[in-house]
Motif scaffolding. Structure first.
Motif, short mmCIF file in Angstrom:
data_model
loop_
_atom_site.label_atom_id
_atom_site.label_comp_id
_atom_site.label_asym_id
_atom_site.label_seq_id
_atom_site.Cartn_x
_atom_site.Cartn_y
_atom_site.Cartn_z
N ALA A 1 0.87 -1.19 0.00
CA ALA A 1 0.00 0.00 0.00
C ALA A 1 0.90 1.24 0.00
O ALA A 1 1.70 1.44 0.92
CB ALA A 1 -0.92 0.01 1.21
N VAL A 2 0.81 2.05 -1.08
CA VAL A 2 1.66 3.23 -1.25
C VAL A 2 0.80 4.48 -1.11
O VAL A 2 -0.28 4.58 -1.72
CB VAL A 2 2.37 3.23 -2.62
N VAL A 3 1.27 5.46 -0.32
CA VAL A 3 0.56 6.73 -0.17
C VAL A 3 1.34 7.82 -0.90
O VAL A 3 2.58 7.89 -0.79
CB VAL A 3 0.36 7.08 1.33
N VAL A 4 0.62 8.62 -1.69
CA VAL A 4 1.20 9.75 -2.42
C VAL A 4 0.70 11.03 -1.76
O VAL A 4 -0.52 11.25 -1.66
CB VAL A 4 0.82 9.74 -3.91
N GLU A 5 1.62 11.88 -1.31
CA GLU A 5 1.25 13.07 -0.52
C GLU A 5 1.86 14.31 -1.16
O GLU A 5 3.01 14.29 -1.61
CB GLU A 5 1.75 12.90 0.92
N ASP A 6 1.05 15.39 -1.23
CA ASP A 6 1.60 16.64 -1.77
C ASP A 6 2.24 17.46 -0.65
O ASP A 6 2.23 17.05 0.52
CB ASP A 6 0.53 17.44 -2.53
N ASN A 7 2.78 18.64 -1.01
CA ASN A 7 3.54 19.46 -0.07
C ASN A 7 2.74 20.67 0.40
O ASN A 7 3.29 21.65 0.89
CB ASN A 7 4.85 19.92 -0.72
N GLY A 8 1.40 20.66 0.21
CA GLY A 8 0.57 21.79 0.61
C GLY A 8 0.39 21.88 2.11
O GLY A 8 0.77 20.98 2.86
N LYS A 9 -0.20 22.99 2.54
CA LYS A 9 -0.50 23.23 3.96
C LYS A 9 -1.98 23.50 4.11
O LYS A 9 -2.43 24.60 3.72
CB LYS A 9 0.32 24.41 4.50
N PRO A 10 -2.80 22.56 4.62
CA PRO A 10 -2.40 21.19 4.99
C PRO A 10 -2.22 20.32 3.74
O PRO A 10 -2.76 20.64 2.69
CB PRO A 10 -3.58 20.72 5.84
N SER A 11 -1.51 19.23 3.90
CA SER A 11 -1.23 18.37 2.76
C SER A 11 -2.44 17.49 2.45
O SER A 11 -3.30 17.26 3.31
CB SER A 11 0.00 17.50 3.04
N ARG A 12 -2.50 17.01 1.19
CA ARG A 12 -3.52 16.06 0.76
C ARG A 12 -2.82 14.83 0.19
O ARG A 12 -1.69 14.93 -0.31
CB ARG A 12 -4.43 16.69 -0.29
N SER A 13 -3.51 13.70 0.23
CA SER A 13 -2.86 12.45 -0.17
C SER A 13 -3.84 11.53 -0.87
O SER A 13 -5.06 11.73 -0.81
CB SER A 13 -2.26 11.74 1.06
N ALA A 14 -3.27 10.52 -1.54
CA ALA A 14 -4.04 9.46 -2.19
C ALA A 14 -3.27 8.15 -1.99
O ALA A 14 -2.04 8.14 -1.88
CB ALA A 14 -4.23 9.75 -3.67
N THR A 15 -4.00 7.03 -1.94
CA THR A 15 -3.40 5.72 -1.66
C THR A 15 -3.68 4.77 -2.81
O THR A 15 -4.77 4.81 -3.41
CB THR A 15 -3.96 5.15 -0.35
N VAL A 16 -2.68 3.91 -3.12
CA VAL A 16 -2.84 2.93 -4.19
C VAL A 16 -2.27 1.59 -3.70
O VAL A 16 -1.29 1.55 -2.96
CB VAL A 16 -2.11 3.40 -5.47
N ASN A 17 -2.94 0.50 -4.09
CA ASN A 17 -2.48 -0.86 -3.75
C ASN A 17 -1.73 -1.43 -4.95
O ASN A 17 -2.22 -1.40 -6.08
CB ASN A 17 -3.65 -1.76 -3.40
N VAL A 18 -0.54 -1.98 -4.69
CA VAL A 18 0.29 -2.60 -5.72
C VAL A 18 0.41 -4.09 -5.41
O VAL A 18 0.89 -4.46 -4.33
CB VAL A 18 1.67 -1.93 -5.79
N ASN A 19 -0.05 -4.92 -6.33
CA ASN A 19 0.04 -6.38 -6.17
C ASN A 19 1.29 -6.89 -6.88
O ASN A 19 1.54 -6.56 -8.03
CB ASN A 19 -1.19 -7.06 -6.76
#
Length: 938
Positions: A407-425
């Motif tokens: 499970a990989v989380v991608v996060e931006d550098n904003g204040k506050p930050s936002r993120s998205a998660t992806v599953n890799v098989n």
């Protein structure tokens, strides 16, 4: 200005013909009969005729009457003169009176400017005994107050607020009699006899305001910044303009100038407070839709008329971190499972896959970082913080679980930050057959990770084949459409008789014995419109004698209303108007000339000066009479046909002789001006036309223009341009181009593609306005010019998302060994299709070279056992256009001596490893195919 001074060239400024000014007797008309300006028709210029006096034209400024000083002395000791200080704006006028006193007036000489001096003080001095033993100086100060009446802005309306009178006796005693003693400064309380006496009264001058200054903004332009997702109605910033005038003339109002932002009125984006200049946001802004916009604000004062100025305001939208990252790869779907395959022989740092994500925000809000949230075995994999690459942390062993989930989380550098998660098989396996049982059970044993189960499905996308013709709603495949054009009243009536030309005069003759209802003539007109738009009515607009003639409302017949008498004027002019019944109606006017006479000789003398009457056109010189009461004149007919284009006019002398014993005669010279007959067809300037247009043009663009000229005159020489019917590639010509019927400008109706059509030709017809019309035609060839709008297409190696083609190079290959050939084509033409091949990158750049012109990949040196088995070359194919276009192809090369040697290595040849291996192509019989391996569904 002195008499005869040049004012301006009216002929040049108004675009008038000097000959027309002279023939039309142009003149200057003034409402008050004054003649200050003269028009010289021969030169078309205006000059000064009489000297201009500003006071006479604009009126004198009313003098400001001052109270006179009183001196009780007599003779030379009495009051002699007045002086005024300062004299910047006013001068004194002293008028001696019959009783010996002097009347003093103050006159405005230089215009006042309230913005430079709103108040002033004037010193009026009365002097006596110019040459005597002493001088008594009396100081007057006169107060002029500003009037409250806004209409009285001139100095002549200023009024005195207080006055002071100083009386002097023989002993020097002073008597002050002011109406208002406030502000009097007594400079001498105790004076001796014979000494100079000085008295000063100081009162202010106030100048009324005139609206002569426009508002001025504090800055030449403004910039403002607002954060996106703002609340509607939020105050952005404020502007300020100042007016140097006073009171209501200085009151500034702010107005938003009309304009658009992205095609929407600017008033839907911002508003401005008319009193304070505060600018408010009308809507919530989104940085991803609009980053900045500009508009103008107008500042207007309260004067009459108001004065204005404007300023540009530019608003910049600032980005907020309101968008989470978007995962582009791996694709997440609820009905399919994508697994990355890792061989058991994978070393440390093996690239498993790469997580690809984007963020539509900007700046640091779009900087992304990647983190491993959880994994089946955290010690086996790592994720690159900046690039999202998933690599092995250690050597893969037989003990590692076959099924791995990250499970990989991608996060931006904003204040506050936002993120998205992806599953890799991830599947640890060396070949595709191993995967089937694993994939089948992959989703059934994921409860340990807290993941929901899913169903593996296969999605098949069918490509379309054009196997169905269009079908109308009715049963037949062909449909007939009937279009009915409805008439509009777009044509005015046309007068057929009397014929109206600029070079002839048609006159109807009425005998003096004509009774009531005598038919003089009939106005004949037609209207090419239909139905009620063509119903015509006739009426008499004006006439020399309206009591003598009438016009039939429906038939246009002109008849007498009463008995003609000898007192009726010989020359009669009637103006008849013909009007149709359309909405709105259209009309035409005709002039009917009537001569009251019993015989032709009677009318000759009248016709000699008929055209010199000021009510008639100077060019009407040809006489045409009907058969009623005319006499036959001796004449000679020329047998040669007349041609207006060769000689447009000539003179004819007519001599009348009687049959007396001593014949008497009289002669008259007639100027015959030939009317035009439509005997010349339009002629194009060229026999054929050829034009060029670049492909991908904008529809509606002007291609070029043609020109045809007609030697006839008037309506007969008016040329219209028509597109003749034709087809281009089976399509109507009218779907490709159009022509402006008036100007001959040809427009392209579609965007042309050189690859579909390289040139076409058509015929244009030029038709004049005669009846019947004459025409000519010309051939126009349009040549489409190629642009570099197509990138090269790779024919070999074939690139698909479901197969891998690898070239086999034996380890015994010598220098110059032909590995393969990259084959590409470009559908453009000329230099746009010249292709060059370059090696962009390679696993071992020292091992291979690429032919610049032919795309052949050959070995640069002897292949050795030390060379890597799996080689990848990236080749770019570029054309020679401006700008150039290119395409890239990946060539996979395997260094091996036979096909079985390469099977174990070929499985991991593609670093992405995202597809599944179905089968390997068996070794083909011929030598060429022996060196090629095709792996499908990789």
């Amino acid at each position: 200005m002195t008499k005869g001074s040049f004012i301006g060239n009216i002929a040049q400024d108004l675009g008038l013909d000097i000959a027309r000014l002279d023939s039309g007797r142009a003149r200057i008309f003034a409402g008050d009969n004054s003649e200050y300006v003269e028009l010289i028709r021969e030169k078309g210029i205006l000059v000064v005729k009489e000297r201009m006096d500003r006071e006479a034209l604009c009126g004198q400024t009313s003098p400001f009457v001052l109270e006179s000083a009183v001196d009780l002395d007599v003779g030379v000791n009495t009051l002699q003169s007045y002086t005024l200080k300062p004299t910047d704006n006013f001068v004194l006028k002293v008028k001696p009176q019959p009783d010996g006193s002097k009347h003093v007036e103050m006159v405005l000489e230089t215009q006042l400017d309230r913005e430079k001096a709103g108040e002033m003080s004037l010193l009026l001095t009365a002097v006596d005994d110019v040459g005597g033993t002493g001088t008594l100086q009396h100081v007057y100060n006169y107060d002029v107050c500003r009037t409250t009446d806004s209409r009285k802005s001139d100095m002549k309306y200023l009024r005195p607020c207080s006055q002071s009178i100083i009386n002097l006796d023989a002993c020097g005693t002073q008597t002050v009699q002011p109406e208002d003693k406030k502000g009097v400064d007594d400079q001498s309380d105790d004076q001796t006899q014979g000494a100079a006496v000085d008295r000063t009264v100081t009162l202010p001058f106030q100048v009324s305001d005139v609206n002569d200054n426009a508002p001025i903004f504090e800055k030449s332009s403004y910039e403002a910044h607002i954060t996106e997702n703002n609340s509607p109605g939020l105050s952005i910033f404020s502007i300020k303009a100042r007016d140097a005038d006073w009171s209501h003339n200085a009151r500034v109002s702010y107005i938003l100038a009309e304009g658009t932002v992205n095609g929407v009125p600017v008033s839907s984006y911002v508003s401005v407070n008319s009193d304070s200049g505060v600018i408010h946001a009308v809507r919530s802004f989104d940085y991803e839709q609009i980053k900045d916009f500009q508009f103008h604000i107008k500042a207007q004062d309260g004067g009459s008329p108001p004065l204005t100025s404007s300023v540009m305001v530019k608003v910049f939208i600032q980005d907020q971190n309101d968008n989470a990252p978007q995962i582009l790869y791996p694709i997440q779907g609820g009905v399919s499972l994508v697994a990355e395959m890792v061989p058991r022989s994978a070393e440390v740092g093996f690239l498993v896959t790469k997580v690809v994500a984007v963020d539509v925000d900007s700046g640091q809000n779009a900087w992304l970082s990647f983190k491993l949230l959880k994994a089946t075995d955290r010690a086996l994999f790592e994720v690159g913080l900046q690039n999202g690459e998933i690599r092995t942390l250690r050597q893969v062993t037989e003990k590692d679980a076959v099924k791995q989930r990250l499970a990989v989380v991608v996060e931006d550098n904003g204040k506050p930050s936002r993120s998205a998660t992806v599953n890799v098989n991830v599947v640890v396996a060396d070949s595709f057959p191993e995967l089937f049982p694993i994939i089948h059970r992959f989703t059934q044993t994921s409860e340990a990770l807290g993941l929901c189960s899913t169903t593996l499905s296969l999605t098949i996308l069918l490509s379309d084949v054009n196997d169905n013709p269009p079908i109308f709603e009715k049963s037949s495949n062909n449909v007939t459409v009937k279009v009915i054009i409805q008439d509009q009243n777009d044509n005015a009536p046309q007068i057929l008789y009397p014929v109206q030309t600029a070079v002839s005069l048609v006159a109807e003759m009425v005998p003096r014995s004509a009774g009531i209802g005598y038919l003089v003539t009939k106005v004949v007109a037609v209207d090419v419109d239909s139905r009620q738009n063509a119903w015509l009515s006739y009426r008499l607009l004006k006439a020399t004698d309206r009591a003598l003639f009438e016009v039939g409302l429906q038939n246009g017949e002109i008849r007498t209303l009463r008995q003609v008498t000898d007192k009726d004027a010989v020359k009669q002019r009637l103006t008849a108007v013909v009007e149709d019944n359309g909405q709105p109606s259209r009309s035409a006017t005709v002039i009917v000339n009537v001569v009251v006479a019993d015989s032709f000789p009677e009318v000759l003398s009248e016709f000699t000066d008929f055209t010199h009457d000021k009510d008639y056109n100077d060019n009407l010189t040809i006489i045409s009479l009907d058969n009623c009461g005319t006499q036959t004149l001796p004449h000679k007919v020329e047998k040669t046909a007349l041609d207006r284009e060769t000689d447009s006019e000539f003179n004819v002398s007519v001599t009348c002789c009687d049959e007396g014993e001593l014949p008497l005669s009289s002669s008259i010279t007639l100027t015959v001006q030939l009317s035009d007959v439509n005997d010349n067809a339009p002629i194009f300037e060229k026999k054929s036309y050829e034009t060029y247009i670049n492909e991908n043009n904008s529809p509606g663009m002007s291609v070029f223009s043609v020109k045809a000229r007609d030697a006839d005159w008037g309506q007969n020489s008016r040329v219209s341009y028509l597109l003749e019917e034709g087809t281009v590639n089976g399509m109507p010509l009218t779907s490709y181009i159009s022509v402006d019927s008036e100007s001959g400008v040809i427009h392209a109706l579609r965007s042309f593609d050189y690859e579909q059509i390289k040139e076409f030709q058509f015929r244009l017809k030029a038709q004049d306005g005669g009846s019947p019309p004459l025409s000519s035609n010309v051939t126009v060839t349009v040549i489409i010019q190629d642009q570099n709008d197509n990138a090269p297409q790779i024919i070999y190696p074939v690139q698909t998302g479901v197969s891998l083609v690898a070239e086999i190079v034996p380890r015994s290959a010598e220098i110059g060994y032909l590995v393969t050939k990259v084959v590409a084509v470009d559908v453009d033409s000329g230099q746009n299709a010249w292709l060059s091949y370059k090696l962009l990158k390679a696993t071992d750049r020292a091992l291979f070279e690429l032919g610049l012109q032919n795309g052949e990949i050959r070995t640069l040196r002897q292949v050795t056992d030390k060379d890597v088995v799996k080689q990848r070359l990236t080749v770019v194919v570029e054309d020679n256009g401006q700008p150039s276009r290119s395409a890239t192809v990946i060539v996979n090369v395997v260094v091996a001596d036979s096909f079985p040697d390469v099977l174990s290595d070929i499985i991991s040849l593609d670093a992405s490893g995202t597809q599944t291996l179905h089968q390997a192509m068996e070794k083909e019989a011929n030598e060429d195919s022996e060196n090629q391996v095709s792996l499908f569904d990789w």
